[in-house]
Design a protein around this motif. Structure first.
Motif, PDB file in Angstrom:
ATOM      1  N   UNK A 110      -5.162  15.629 -21.528  1.00  0.00           N
ATOM      2  CA  UNK A 110      -3.704  15.770 -21.444  1.00  0.00           C
ATOM      3  C   UNK A 110      -3.098  14.926 -20.331  1.00  0.00           C
ATOM      4  N   UNK A 111      -3.941  14.393 -19.424  1.00  0.00           N
ATOM      5  CA  UNK A 111      -3.411  13.545 -18.346  1.00  0.00           C
ATOM      6  C   UNK A 111      -3.691  12.088 -18.704  1.00  0.00           C
ATOM      7  N   UNK A 112      -2.639  11.310 -18.837  1.00  0.00           N
ATOM      8  CA  UNK A 112      -2.794   9.916 -19.298  1.00  0.00           C
ATOM      9  C   UNK A 112      -3.216   8.979 -18.162  1.00  0.00           C
ATOM     10  N   UNK A 113      -2.526   9.134 -16.990  1.00  0.00           N
ATOM     11  CA  UNK A 113      -2.808   8.191 -15.896  1.00  0.00           C
ATOM     12  C   UNK A 113      -4.111   8.573 -15.187  1.00  0.00           C
ATOM     13  N   UNK A 181       3.093  17.483 -13.225  1.00  0.00           N
ATOM     14  CA  UNK A 181       3.996  16.417 -13.673  1.00  0.00           C
ATOM     15  C   UNK A 181       3.295  15.315 -14.453  1.00  0.00           C
ATOM     16  N   UNK A 182       1.986  15.274 -14.417  1.00  0.00           N
ATOM     17  CA  UNK A 182       1.227  14.229 -15.121  1.00  0.00           C
ATOM     18  C   UNK A 182       0.987  14.585 -16.587  1.00  0.00           C
ATOM     19  N   UNK A 191       1.437  24.120 -16.884  1.00  0.00           N
ATOM     20  CA  UNK A 191       0.699  23.913 -15.636  1.00  0.00           C
ATOM     21  C   UNK A 191       1.544  24.325 -14.422  1.00  0.00           C
ATOM     22  N   UNK A 192       2.853  24.152 -14.532  1.00  0.00           N
ATOM     23  CA  UNK A 192       3.728  24.514 -13.414  1.00  0.00           C
ATOM     24  C   UNK A 192       3.970  26.027 -13.374  1.00  0.00           C
ATOM     25  N   UNK A 303      -1.376   3.314  -8.468  1.00  0.00           N
ATOM     26  CA  UNK A 303      -0.489   4.398  -8.913  1.00  0.00           C
ATOM     27  C   UNK A 303      -1.169   5.764  -8.989  1.00  0.00           C
ATOM     28  N   UNK A 304      -2.446   5.838  -8.700  1.00  0.00           N
ATOM     29  CA  UNK A 304      -3.139   7.100  -8.972  1.00  0.00           C
ATOM     30  C   UNK A 304      -2.606   8.263  -8.125  1.00  0.00           C
TER      31      UNK A 304
END
Ligand SMILES: CCCCCCCC/C=C\CCCCCCCC(=O)N[C@@H](CCC(N)=O)C(=O)O
Length: 342
Positions: A110-113, A181-182, A191-192, A303-304
């Protein structure tokens, strides 16, 4: 203090894509025994040091580099001796950086970056020997139950009854909150708001071995020994089981659960070694070590986003708890999900 270790685990000849001692470079990877764990960190530290010396760099403060030689067998003669020496000199450390988590690329569903996880704690561990002794005999007239059968049933009960999912009790929840937020909608909202959604998220996480390892104490049967001949029923059967303890549990609690699960007095349980999960190191905005590391990660892996995480493997850094409250486990490389089994 920066730590890394020189020793490696054994390299049996089978199961390698390329010979383990070749150091061959293929498809952007260097193959060889211990390249990932932990030669890359050793070389990285030494090369950085050499470069800084060449450039005439003058550090603002003293720092230590500790290269252990027996991390894979608990660090008794390496890391522990380093700690003894530092203690005898009255040294206190601002922070310790060791191997551990990494920049994970596509590993968290679910996290792209790519995201950089710094291990702010480390799971505990307990290794047990389970031994069954039964009268030996000839295979032509077997008894109803054998030492191998009794032990197999006990081991199977352990595998079929994993320890409880502890998601939300431990520090892994902070990781998901910081990374909320990712995730794309609706996962970002979930998640929040873990107070509401953690029962669902915890079920999803336990489906994959790498995320299952962060939500519970894991059970791994690692050695199984019995028998020497096909027509002899052996007296003894023995299995070794390694549990990695979730930060919300202790060695004593795990041992109680294991005894109840096995629930067979013929299975003798002995503890080979154990330690509780490690304290959680600070990761707030005022913590020098964490913030320095975060800044450095940002400067290298542009950007990580950086978040605290639970290191699922064990490191030499656990021996340093009396020298500092700030221990961080991070290896500076990108890992994809297919790399986890390398
Ligand atoms: C939501 C998904 C998160 C998934 C996180 C998985 C990321 C995995 C990345 C790295 C793995 C951590 C490896 C840490 C270093 C382990 C070094 C090691 O193998 N140590 C031995 C030490 C043995 C000992 N006797 O102390 C070990 O742990 O067995």
């Amino acid at each position: 203090m920066i730590l890394a270790h020189l020793d490696v685990v054994p390299a049996p000849p089978e199961g390698w894509d390329v010979p383990p001692f070749s150091g061959e470079e293929r498809d952007g990877y260097i193959y060889g025994r211990g390249t990932l764990d932990d030669k890359s960190c050793v070389i990285g530290v030494l090369q950085a040091l050499e470069l800084m010396l060449k450039r005439g760099y003058k550090p603002k403060r003293s720092f230590y580099i500790g290269l252990g030689h027996d991390e894979e067998v608990s660090g008794h003669n390496g890391a522990m001796k380093i700690v003894e020496r530092l203690q005898s000199r009255g040294v206190k450390l601002l922070f310790v950086l060791d191997e551990g988590l990494a920049v994970l690329d596509g590993v968290i569903q679910g996290v792209k970056r790519p995201v950089a996880l710094i291990g702010t704690t480390e799971k505990g561990s307990i290794t047990l020997n389970l031994t069954v002794n039964q009268p030996p005999g000839h295979s032509s007239m077997p008894p109803e139950e054998t030492s191998i059968g009794i032990l197999s049933a006990a081991v199977s009960r352990l595998e079929r009854n994993p320890l409880p999912n502890m998601f939300g009790v431990g520090p892994e929840a902070s990781m998901f909150e910081q990374l909320a937020g990712e995730f794309a909608f609706p996962l970002n909202v979930m998640m929040a708001n873990l107070w509401l959604f953690s029962p669902i998220i915890s079920r999803v996480l336990e489906r994959t071995p790498s995320s299952n390892a962060i939500v519970r104490t894991t059970t791994a049967i690692t050695i199984f020994n019995a028998g020497v001949k096909s027509n002899v029923i052996p007296r003894m059967a023995r299995a070794t089981v390694n549990f990695r303890i979730h930060p919300g549990q202790t060695v004593t609690e795990v041992l109680d659960i294991v005894r109840n699960t096995i629930s067979d007095e013929r299975v003798e349980i002995s503890v080979l070694n154990s330690f509780d999960p490690l304290p959680i190191s600070p990761f707030d905005e005022s913590n020098f070590g964490y913030q320095t590391l975060q800044r450095t990660i940002h400067s290298v892996f542009s950007a990580a986003p950086v978040a605290p995480g639970v290191c699922i493997g064990n490191t030499d850094s656990r021996h340093f708890v009396n020298l500092t409250d700030s221990i961080y486990r991070f290896s500076p490389f990108k890992m994809k999900s297919e790399d986890l089994s390398r």
